[in-house]
Design a protein around this motif. Sequence first.
Motif, PDB file in Angstrom:
ATOM      1  N   GLU A  25      42.599  36.158  52.277  1.00  0.00           N
ATOM      2  CA  GLU A  25      41.353  35.420  52.074  1.00  0.00           C
ATOM      3  C   GLU A  25      40.229  36.363  51.668  1.00  0.00           C
ATOM      4  N   ARG A  26      40.183  37.559  52.266  1.00  0.00           N
ATOM      5  CA  ARG A  26      39.177  38.553  51.890  1.00  0.00           C
ATOM      6  C   ARG A  26      39.374  39.010  50.457  1.00  0.00           C
ATOM      7  N   LEU A  59      40.863  37.300  47.998  1.00  0.00           N
ATOM      8  CA  LEU A  59      40.488  36.194  47.113  1.00  0.00           C
ATOM      9  C   LEU A  59      38.968  36.040  47.019  1.00  0.00           C
ATOM     10  N   HIS A  60      38.300  36.212  48.146  1.00  0.00           N
ATOM     11  CA  HIS A  60      36.839  36.135  48.148  1.00  0.00           C
ATOM     12  C   HIS A  60      36.250  37.230  47.247  1.00  0.00           C
ATOM     13  N   LEU A  86      37.751  38.799  44.735  1.00  0.00           N
ATOM     14  CA  LEU A  86      38.085  38.513  43.335  1.00  0.00           C
ATOM     15  C   LEU A  86      37.192  37.416  42.774  1.00  0.00           C
ATOM     16  N   GLY A  87      36.807  36.471  43.610  1.00  0.00           N
ATOM     17  CA  GLY A  87      35.936  35.393  43.161  1.00  0.00           C
ATOM     18  C   GLY A  87      34.537  35.878  42.812  1.00  0.00           C
ATOM     19  N   ARG A  88      34.176  37.067  43.262  1.00  0.00           N
ATOM     20  CA  ARG A  88      32.856  37.627  42.990  1.00  0.00           C
ATOM     21  C   ARG A  88      32.830  38.431  41.694  1.00  0.00           C
ATOM     22  N   GLU A 146      32.721  37.005  35.054  1.00  0.00           N
ATOM     23  CA  GLU A 146      33.688  36.399  34.108  1.00  0.00           C
ATOM     24  C   GLU A 146      33.590  37.058  32.764  1.00  0.00           C
TER      25      GLU A 146
END
Length: 50
Positions: free
Chosen positions: A39-40, A42-43, A45-47, A50
């Motif tokens: 989860e850490r 993925l969090h 990577l979401g930051r 783009e």
Amino acid sequence: MEEDRAAERQVVVHGGGFWRLVPGHVPRRYDLPTRQLMERVLHGLGRLPE
């Protein structure tokens, strides 16, 4: 066959062979892949932009 390669990689990493390729500022520890760790990741990577 894949099990043999995985075992060989583990021997290399735990024997220090991998770390000579990594910059000195990278922490020399390994965290077991837990749900919390994923989860850490993925969090983080979401930051990424783009």
